[in-house]
Design a protein around this motif. Structure first.
Motif, PDB file in Angstrom:
ATOM      1  N   CYS A  36      89.491  -6.097 -78.986  1.00 22.50           N
ATOM      2  CA  CYS A  36      88.480  -5.371 -79.765  1.00 22.50           C
ATOM      3  C   CYS A  36      87.187  -5.218 -78.968  1.00 22.50           C
ATOM      4  N   ARG A  37      86.788  -6.281 -78.289  1.00 22.75           N
ATOM      5  CA  ARG A  37      85.577  -6.216 -77.458  1.00 22.75           C
ATOM      6  C   ARG A  37      85.738  -5.157 -76.370  1.00 22.75           C
ATOM      7  N   ASN A  38      86.871  -5.172 -75.688  1.00 19.49           N
ATOM      8  CA  ASN A  38      87.096  -4.218 -74.606  1.00 19.49           C
ATOM      9  C   ASN A  38      87.130  -2.783 -75.115  1.00 19.49           C
ATOM     10  N   LEU A  39      87.784  -2.560 -76.244  1.00 17.74           N
ATOM     11  CA  LEU A  39      87.847  -1.209 -76.800  1.00 17.74           C
ATOM     12  C   LEU A  39      86.486  -0.743 -77.312  1.00 17.74           C
ATOM     13  N   SER A  40      85.712  -1.637 -77.912  1.00 14.85           N
ATOM     14  CA  SER A  40      84.392  -1.230 -78.395  1.00 14.85           C
ATOM     15  C   SER A  40      83.468  -0.904 -77.224  1.00 14.85           C
ATOM     16  N   ARG A  41      83.604  -1.617 -76.125  1.00 14.03           N
ATOM     17  CA  ARG A  41      82.832  -1.276 -74.919  1.00 14.03           C
ATOM     18  C   ARG A  41      83.270   0.081 -74.367  1.00 14.03           C
ATOM     19  N   GLN A  42      84.569   0.325 -74.377  1.00 19.33           N
ATOM     20  CA  GLN A  42      85.077   1.614 -73.904  1.00 19.33           C
ATOM     21  C   GLN A  42      84.554   2.745 -74.796  1.00 19.33           C
ATOM     22  N   LEU A  43      84.516   2.510 -76.098  1.00 19.90           N
ATOM     23  CA  LEU A  43      83.992   3.501 -77.029  1.00 19.90           C
ATOM     24  C   LEU A  43      82.518   3.772 -76.741  1.00 19.90           C
ATOM     25  N   SER A  44      81.749   2.732 -76.472  1.00 20.32           N
ATOM     26  CA  SER A  44      80.325   2.911 -76.135  1.00 20.32           C
ATOM     27  C   SER A  44      80.168   3.757 -74.881  1.00 20.32           C
ATOM     28  N   ARG A  45      80.980   3.470 -73.868  1.00 24.35           N
ATOM     29  CA  ARG A  45      80.900   4.256 -72.622  1.00 24.35           C
ATOM     30  C   ARG A  45      81.273   5.712 -72.869  1.00 24.35           C
ATOM     31  N   LEU A  46      82.299   5.946 -73.657  1.00 21.66           N
ATOM     32  CA  LEU A  46      82.699   7.322 -73.965  1.00 21.66           C
ATOM     33  C   LEU A  46      81.601   8.068 -74.723  1.00 21.66           C
ATOM     34  N   LEU A  47      81.000   7.393 -75.689  1.00 30.10           N
ATOM     35  CA  LEU A  47      79.930   8.031 -76.451  1.00 30.10           C
ATOM     36  C   LEU A  47      78.737   8.374 -75.562  1.00 30.10           C
ATOM     37  N   ALA A  48      78.474   7.532 -74.573  1.00 27.83           N
ATOM     38  CA  ALA A  48      77.350   7.791 -73.670  1.00 27.83           C
ATOM     39  C   ALA A  48      77.605   9.016 -72.788  1.00 27.83           C
ATOM     40  N   THR A  49      78.862   9.381 -72.601  1.00 27.94           N
ATOM     41  CA  THR A  49      79.170  10.529 -71.739  1.00 27.94           C
ATOM     42  C   THR A  49      79.278  11.840 -72.508  1.00 27.94           C
ATOM     43  N   VAL A  50      79.275  11.780 -73.836  1.00 27.15           N
ATOM     44  CA  VAL A  50      79.376  13.013 -74.627  1.00 27.15           C
ATOM     45  C   VAL A  50      78.081  13.795 -74.455  1.00 27.15           C
ATOM     46  N   LYS A  51      78.221  15.017 -73.999  1.00 28.53           N
ATOM     47  CA  LYS A  51      77.061  15.889 -73.774  1.00 28.53           C
ATOM     48  C   LYS A  51      76.805  16.735 -75.010  1.00 28.53           C
ATOM     49  N   GLU A  52      75.552  16.875 -75.330  1.00 29.19           N
ATOM     50  CA  GLU A  52      75.139  17.684 -76.472  1.00 29.19           C
ATOM     51  C   GLU A  52      75.200  19.159 -76.088  1.00 29.19           C
ATOM     52  N   PRO A  53      75.977  19.985 -76.830  1.00 31.87           N
ATOM     53  CA  PRO A  53      76.079  21.394 -76.457  1.00 31.87           C
ATOM     54  C   PRO A  53      74.800  22.197 -76.742  1.00 31.87           C
ATOM     55  N   HIS A  54      73.985  21.711 -77.641  1.00 31.24           N
ATOM     56  CA  HIS A  54      72.739  22.407 -77.984  1.00 31.24           C
ATOM     57  C   HIS A  54      71.567  21.509 -77.633  1.00 31.24           C
ATOM     58  N   ARG A  55      70.800  21.908 -76.643  1.00 26.50           N
ATOM     59  CA  ARG A  55      69.711  21.079 -76.119  1.00 26.50           C
ATOM     60  C   ARG A  55      68.689  20.698 -77.190  1.00 26.50           C
ATOM     61  N   VAL A  56      68.471  21.549 -78.155  1.00 27.60           N
ATOM     62  CA  VAL A  56      67.499  21.250 -79.215  1.00 27.60           C
ATOM     63  C   VAL A  56      67.884  19.971 -79.947  1.00 27.60           C
ATOM     64  N   LEU A  57      69.180  19.745 -80.120  1.00 30.62           N
ATOM     65  CA  LEU A  57      69.645  18.583 -80.871  1.00 30.62           C
ATOM     66  C   LEU A  57      69.448  17.272 -80.101  1.00 30.62           C
ATOM     67  N   GLU A  58      69.308  17.345 -78.782  1.00 29.67           N
ATOM     68  CA  GLU A  58      69.111  16.119 -77.999  1.00 29.67           C
ATOM     69  C   GLU A  58      67.842  15.383 -78.402  1.00 29.67           C
ATOM     70  N   GLU A  59      66.856  16.124 -78.857  1.00 32.65           N
ATOM     71  CA  GLU A  59      65.567  15.526 -79.243  1.00 32.65           C
ATOM     72  C   GLU A  59      65.576  14.990 -80.667  1.00 32.65           C
ATOM     73  N   MET A  60      66.601  15.263 -81.398  1.00 35.26           N
ATOM     74  CA  MET A  60      66.675  14.886 -82.805  1.00 35.26           C
ATOM     75  C   MET A  60      67.173  13.449 -82.960  1.00 35.26           C
ATOM     76  N   HIS A  61      66.533  12.698 -83.842  1.00 33.62           N
ATOM     77  CA  HIS A  61      66.935  11.317 -84.092  1.00 33.62           C
ATOM     78  C   HIS A  61      67.096  11.090 -85.591  1.00 33.62           C
ATOM     79  N   LEU A  62      67.946  10.151 -85.928  1.00 39.38           N
ATOM     80  CA  LEU A  62      68.160   9.806 -87.335  1.00 39.38           C
ATOM     81  C   LEU A  62      66.909   9.168 -87.906  1.00 39.38           C
ATOM     82  N   ASN A  63      66.603   9.535 -89.129  1.00 40.36           N
ATOM     83  CA  ASN A  63      65.442   8.929 -89.762  1.00 40.36           C
ATOM     84  C   ASN A  63      65.653   8.762 -91.255  1.00 40.36           C
ATOM     85  N   GLU A  64      66.850   8.942 -91.743  1.00 37.10           N
ATOM     86  CA  GLU A  64      67.089   8.827 -93.176  1.00 37.10           C
ATOM     87  C   GLU A  64      67.863   7.542 -93.485  1.00 37.10           C
TER      88      GLU A  64
END
Length: 178
Positions: A36-64
């Protein structure tokens, strides 16, 4: 008279003996914390490589904050802190399982039809299998269809929430695997 005594002994003996022991229950499957630890680390690495297709959304953060706790988030009340994990990890793993199922369902929904992320789906499926071994399948919450114009924003929010969830989940698995 001797045959009658033998007959009585044969009939009464089973009543005097203790009942046969019930077969021992099969041990419950244990959570493979290291996997589980190894897979969760792999998931974190994969999420870090996902590129945002719309640059405007890169500046958006959760606040709700959702008062109904949906989508699932790991909270203090889920007993995922180290002292509780060492004694009883059931509630924490159930919350993690609920979150994993939610995000897996999201990745398979219409929101991600145009942006399929098979690497994330595969790792979520592996984590789900590992955690479900011990805790069963959580109830599913079907995703309501959404408008195509909203998909980029919904994808961004889903991936941002998944990244936050994965960060906390990785800490839980890292502690438990030690």
């Amino acid at each position: 008279m001797a045959p009658l005594r033998r007959l009585c002994l044969c009939l009464c003996l089973p009543l005097l003996l203790p009942p046969p022991a019930a077969p021992a229950p099969a041990p419950a499957p244990r959570t493979d914390w290291v996997a589980c630890r190894n897979l969760s680390r792999q998931l974190s690495r994969l999420l870090a490589t996902v590129k945002e297709p719309h640059r405007v959304l890169e500046e958006m953060h959760l606040n709700e904050e959702d008062p109904k706790n949906w989508p699932p988030r790991i909270r203090c009340s889920d007993a995922c802190d180290p002292p509780m994990l060492d004694t009883n990890n059931t509630r924490c793993l159930q919350r993690i399982l609920q979150g994993l199922q939610h995000y897996r369902d999201l990745l398979g929904s219409d929101i991600f039809t145009a942006r399929h992320l098979p690497g994330l789906e595969a790792v979520l499926d592996q984590l789900l299998r590992l955690v479900q071994q011990e805790h069963g399948r959580p109830p599913r919450h079907p995703m309501a269809p959404s408008e195509a114009w909203a998909h980029p924003l919904l994808q961004h929010l889903a991936l941002q929430r998944l990244q936050s969830f994965t960060t906390i989940m990785s800490r839980v698995f890292t502690h438990s695997a030690s």
